[in-house]
Design an enzyme around this catalytic site. Structure first.
Site, PDB file in Angstrom:
ATOM      1  N   TYR A  78      44.772  62.613 104.873  1.00 10.84           N
ATOM      2  CA  TYR A  78      43.991  61.583 105.565  1.00 10.84           C
ATOM      3  C   TYR A  78      42.594  62.089 105.873  1.00 10.84           C
ATOM      4  CZ  TYR A  78      44.545  63.819 110.200  1.00 10.84           C
ATOM      5  OH  TYR A  78      44.491  64.675 111.276  1.00 10.84           O
ATOM      6  N   CYS A  79      41.698  61.128 106.116  1.00 10.64           N
ATOM      7  CA  CYS A  79      40.309  61.424 106.445  1.00 10.64           C
ATOM      8  C   CYS A  79      39.757  60.227 107.203  1.00 10.64           C
ATOM      9  CB  CYS A  79      39.498  61.734 105.184  1.00 10.64           C
ATOM     10  SG  CYS A  79      39.549  60.405 103.951  1.00 10.64           S
ATOM     11  N   THR A  80      38.446  60.111 107.309  1.00  4.53           N
ATOM     12  CA  THR A  80      37.861  59.053 108.134  1.00  4.53           C
ATOM     13  C   THR A  80      38.105  57.667 107.546  1.00  4.53           C
ATOM     14  OG1 THR A  80      36.134  60.590 108.818  1.00  4.53           O
ATOM     15  CG2 THR A  80      35.738  58.245 109.219  1.00  4.53           C
ATOM     16  N   ILE A  94      41.553  56.953 108.807  1.00  3.72           N
ATOM     17  CA  ILE A  94      41.739  56.794 110.247  1.00  3.72           C
ATOM     18  C   ILE A  94      41.207  55.447 110.722  1.00  3.72           C
ATOM     19  CG2 ILE A  94      41.138  57.736 112.519  1.00  3.72           C
ATOM     20  CD1 ILE A  94      40.752  60.463 111.062  1.00  3.72           C
TER      21      ILE A  94
END
Length: 248
Positions: free
Chosen positions: A184-186, A213
């Site tokens: 996951y990331c932004t 996110i």
């Protein structure tokens, strides 16, 4: 929503682009005419954009963008702020829209499997995926971003930049082989490349968090997440309502 509120959008798509200078000039002109500010990155592998402005202007710009068949399915993440979070408008041509320095990874040729936010939250509630396999979250962001907020118990390799991810994966791949890994990331762009690289390195049970996110906050809220989400503009940190806030 107050009429003076600023609409912020983030979107990316991995798609082959071969008319980069002309596309750059066209998008700069359209965004400038709409009085938008922010950044649009273009590369042979696709587009990555963060823009803000008055709601009608932003929606008008996007309506024009998606008339291009290459961007018709562009998924946009929206948030609001009381002030403009960008100082100026930049439209740039780069080698990669998110730099990994691993040319074999070509997301435009096919995505890694993705898991949506409600499914991930359900897996985290249970501690296992639908096949009963333990779930491990892998944060692909830089260390200073992680420090503002992250999923509970996520793997954090303390990256200084995303180009360090391939070596860290080589060093730690064995610890991820018997679990389901969700990167996951932004907003989804880094975790998409990361998931493809993990697949290339022989990890069989790998997913990316669809929309990152920001989409998780929009859909699920803060379940299994602590703190806020760092963003690369003057808002700095967003809470689970996607509003600027101090890190919690």
């Amino acid at each position: 929503m107050a009429s003076t509120a600023v609409l912020n959008i983030a979107a990316y798509r991995f798609v082959s682009l071969d008319d980069l200078p002309a596309l750059r000039d066209h998008l700069y002109g359209a965004a400038q005419a709409a009085a938008l500010k922010g950044t649009v990155l273009l590369a042979p592998e696709g587009i990555n954009l963060f823009l803000a402005g008055a709601e009608p202007a932003v929606r008008g710009f996007m309506a024009g963008l998606v008339r291009d068949a290459r961007f018709v399915d562009l998924e946009v993440k929206e948030s609001w702020s009381d002030e403009m979070p960008f100082r100026r408008l930049k439209v740039k041509v780069k080698r990669e829209i998110i730099r990994m320095d691993h040319p074999a990874i070509q997301p435009s040729s096919g995505r890694a499997p993705a898991v949506d936010a409600p499914t991930l939250a359900r897996w985290l509630d249970a501690g296992v995926d639908d096949d009963g396999r333990p779930v491990r979250l892998l944060d692909t962001r830089n260390a200073f971003e992680v420090d503002h907020g992250a999923f509970d118990n996520a793997v954090d390799w303390r990256l200084n930049r995303f180009t360090e991810f391939p070596q860290q994966l080589r060093d730690h791949a064995d610890a991820l082989r018997d679990v389901t890994v969700v990167s996951y990331c932004t907003g989804g762009i880094r975790c998409e490349k990361a998931a493809l690289l993990m697949r290339e390195q022989g990890l069989d049970h790998v997913y990316q968090l669809d929309g990152g996110i920001l989409k998780y906050f929009e859909t699920v809220g803060r379940r299994h997440y602590h703190g806020g989400c760092f963003v690369f503009d003057q808002r700095e940190v967003l809470d689970d309502d996607l509003r600027p806030t101090a890190s919690r």
